[in-house]
Design an enzyme around this catalytic site. Structure first.
Site, short mmCIF file in Angstrom:
data_model
loop_
_atom_site.label_atom_id
_atom_site.label_comp_id
_atom_site.label_asym_id
_atom_site.label_seq_id
_atom_site.Cartn_x
_atom_site.Cartn_y
_atom_site.Cartn_z
N GLU A 1 -36.92 29.83 -3.69
CA GLU A 1 -38.01 28.97 -4.17
C GLU A 1 -38.54 28.10 -3.05
O GLU A 1 -39.66 27.60 -3.11
CB GLU A 1 -37.48 28.04 -5.27
CG GLU A 1 -37.34 28.68 -6.64
CD GLU A 1 -36.89 27.64 -7.65
OE1 GLU A 1 -37.74 26.95 -8.21
OE2 GLU A 1 -35.67 27.52 -7.85
N THR B 1 -7.00 12.78 -6.86
CA THR B 1 -7.77 13.96 -7.27
C THR B 1 -9.27 13.80 -7.04
O THR B 1 -10.00 14.79 -7.02
CB THR B 1 -7.54 14.28 -8.76
OG1 THR B 1 -7.97 13.17 -9.55
CG2 THR B 1 -6.09 14.60 -9.04
N ASP B 2 -9.73 12.55 -6.87
CA ASP B 2 -11.20 12.35 -6.80
C ASP B 2 -11.83 13.06 -5.60
O ASP B 2 -12.94 13.57 -5.70
CB ASP B 2 -11.53 10.85 -6.75
CG ASP B 2 -11.26 10.17 -8.09
OD1 ASP B 2 -11.01 10.88 -9.08
OD2 ASP B 2 -11.30 8.93 -8.13
N LYS C 1 -13.49 19.39 -8.89
CA LYS C 1 -13.06 18.61 -10.06
C LYS C 1 -14.19 18.64 -11.08
O LYS C 1 -15.33 18.32 -10.74
CB LYS C 1 -12.74 17.18 -9.64
CG LYS C 1 -12.13 16.34 -10.74
CD LYS C 1 -11.67 14.97 -10.22
CE LYS C 1 -10.94 14.22 -11.32
NZ LYS C 1 -10.41 12.93 -10.84
N THR D 1 -3.39 8.99 -7.77
CA THR D 1 -2.76 8.76 -9.08
C THR D 1 -1.35 9.32 -9.13
O THR D 1 -0.50 8.82 -9.86
CB THR D 1 -3.64 9.40 -10.18
OG1 THR D 1 -4.89 8.72 -10.17
CG2 THR D 1 -3.03 9.29 -11.55
N TYR E 1 -4.31 1.46 -14.47
CA TYR E 1 -3.28 1.66 -13.45
C TYR E 1 -3.90 1.51 -12.08
O TYR E 1 -5.13 1.50 -11.94
CB TYR E 1 -2.62 3.05 -13.59
CG TYR E 1 -3.52 4.19 -13.16
CD1 TYR E 1 -4.46 4.72 -14.04
CD2 TYR E 1 -3.44 4.72 -11.87
CE1 TYR E 1 -5.30 5.76 -13.64
CE2 TYR E 1 -4.27 5.76 -11.48
CZ TYR E 1 -5.19 6.27 -12.37
OH TYR E 1 -6.02 7.28 -11.98
N SER F 1 -8.11 7.97 -3.45
CA SER F 1 -8.82 8.92 -2.58
C SER F 1 -10.31 8.62 -2.47
O SER F 1 -11.00 9.20 -1.64
CB SER F 1 -8.57 10.36 -3.01
OG SER F 1 -9.29 10.67 -4.16
#
Ligand code: SIN
Length: 358
Positions: free
Chosen positions: A313, A121-122, A194, A42, A55, A88
């Site tokens: 556990e 950013t992903d 994120k 982005t 976009y 990404s």
């Protein structure tokens, strides 16, 4: 004005201009070289129509991104290179290996002070962690992205990029591992994730908070990254990485996706478990059967913060599982890929994940 006075005026002007040139070139020599490697995202995104939400990521070339932030040149001698132009979500092992080779060349070049990678950013946290585990150490490597495309009103990319270059140029950034810089915060690659789909303040390090921040343009580190020595992998000329899949746990979880992942040829499986890395009885039986056959199974958690520890556990010793400690599923997948380049012994893989080895 007499000729004499005019002559003195001309000399004075030449002297002042000469001094300015000298100081200017000395300043350039003092500013460190920072190389910006662009991959898309982005931060390089363009809207079809200004003002609309839609976009496409990865449209602007690195030169256009740099030209939008002239202040960069007051901080460092910057140059840009295009490594990829992708959103990404399409990041993959091949681009990682290409990026790694170029970064290692740059950090081994004495003239280069630091490297900045522009990225969507992903999956920025994944690329940052991969590089943290593989880049030759010490010089700053900073990943940066943006939540708003470059053409949007209030685009966050320019300030994020300026801050990333400030970090890469700063001697105090050395030895802190690969860093991620957005929204005036600095995060360690291992810890950051994120947390929000659209907000500008989306990156957080849930177990310990940011390692640094900017206040009124000043870079401040507030703590060292969690843990001590981190594992490091030398990949040499590898053309690919072992296949590792993630299976997501939920109520009514069946064993089918676990078995399907093994049929796809995965050498390792990461469980995005419920709670402390847990799963249904059926999924547990299927994972234990795979572990017996030599697939390495790492238990992580879908919760988003905290640690997944051994034998709490789930009886990891009996079932042959590995606990991911502080790593979320997407980062556990990367560490497992890299560990599998050296071993598929679960005990040795566990040692790579354990805090004592960091
Ligand atoms: C991407 O990850 O490439 C798109 C989203 C973003 O950069 O924020």
């Amino acid at each position: 004005m007499s000729n004499h006075l005019k002559q003195v005026g001309r000399w004075t002007l030449s002297l002042v201009f000469g001094a300015w040139l000298l100081l200017g070139s000395a300043g350039a020599a003092e500013r460190p070289q920072v190389v910006i490697l662009a991959t898309g995202g982005t931060i390089a995104g363009q809207q079809k129509k200004p003002g609309e939400a839609g976009y496409t990521a990865g449209q602007l070339a690195v030169d256009a991104i740099l030209a939008a932030v002239p202040e960069l040149h007051t901080v460092a001698q910057v140059s840009g290179e295009q490594i990829a132009s992708i959103g990404s979500q399409d990041m993959n092992d091949q681009v990682w290996l290409r990026l790694l080779r170029r970064i290692n060349e740059l950090v081994n070049d004495q003239a280069v002070g630091g490297v900045v990678v522009t990225h969507g950013t992903d999956t920025i946290e994944e690329t940052a962690f991969f590089l943290d585990l593989t880049v030759a150490r010490n010089k700053p490597v900073v990943l940066v992205g943006a939540m708003r495309p470059a053409t949007a009103a209030g685009a966050d990319g320019p300030l994020n990029l300026l801050n990333a270059v400030r970090i890469a140029a700063a001697p105090e950034s050395r030895g802190r591992g690969v860093l991620v810089a957005l929204n005036e915060e600095i995060h360690s690659a291992r810890e950051v994730t994120k947390t929000n789909t659209t907000e500008v303040q989306t990156f957080r390090s849930p177990n310990a908070g940011p390692v640094g921040l900017f206040t009124a343009g000043h870079l401040r580190y507030v703590r060292a990254p969690l843990g001590g020595g981190r594992p490091h992998f030398v990949l040499g000329g590898r053309a690919d990485l072992p296949l590792v899949e993630i299976v997501y746990a939920h109520a009514n979880m069946q064993a089918g996706l676990v078995e399907a992942s093994a049929r796809l040829g995965a050498r390792g499986l990461v469980l995005a478990g419920v709670g402390n890395g847990n799963m249904s009885r059926g999924a547990m039986d299927a994972l234990a059967a795979l572990a017996k056959q030599g697939t390495v199974v790492v238990r992580s958690s879908r919760v988003g913060s905290g640690w997944v520890s051994r034998n709490v556990e789930v009886d990891d010793d009996t079932l042959g599982f590995v606990a991911s400690q502080d790593l979320n599923p997407q980062k556990a997948r990367i560490l497992l890929q890299l560990a599998l380049t050296q071993t598929s012994d679960p005990a040795r893989v566990q040692a790579v994940f354990d805090p004592a080895n960091r």
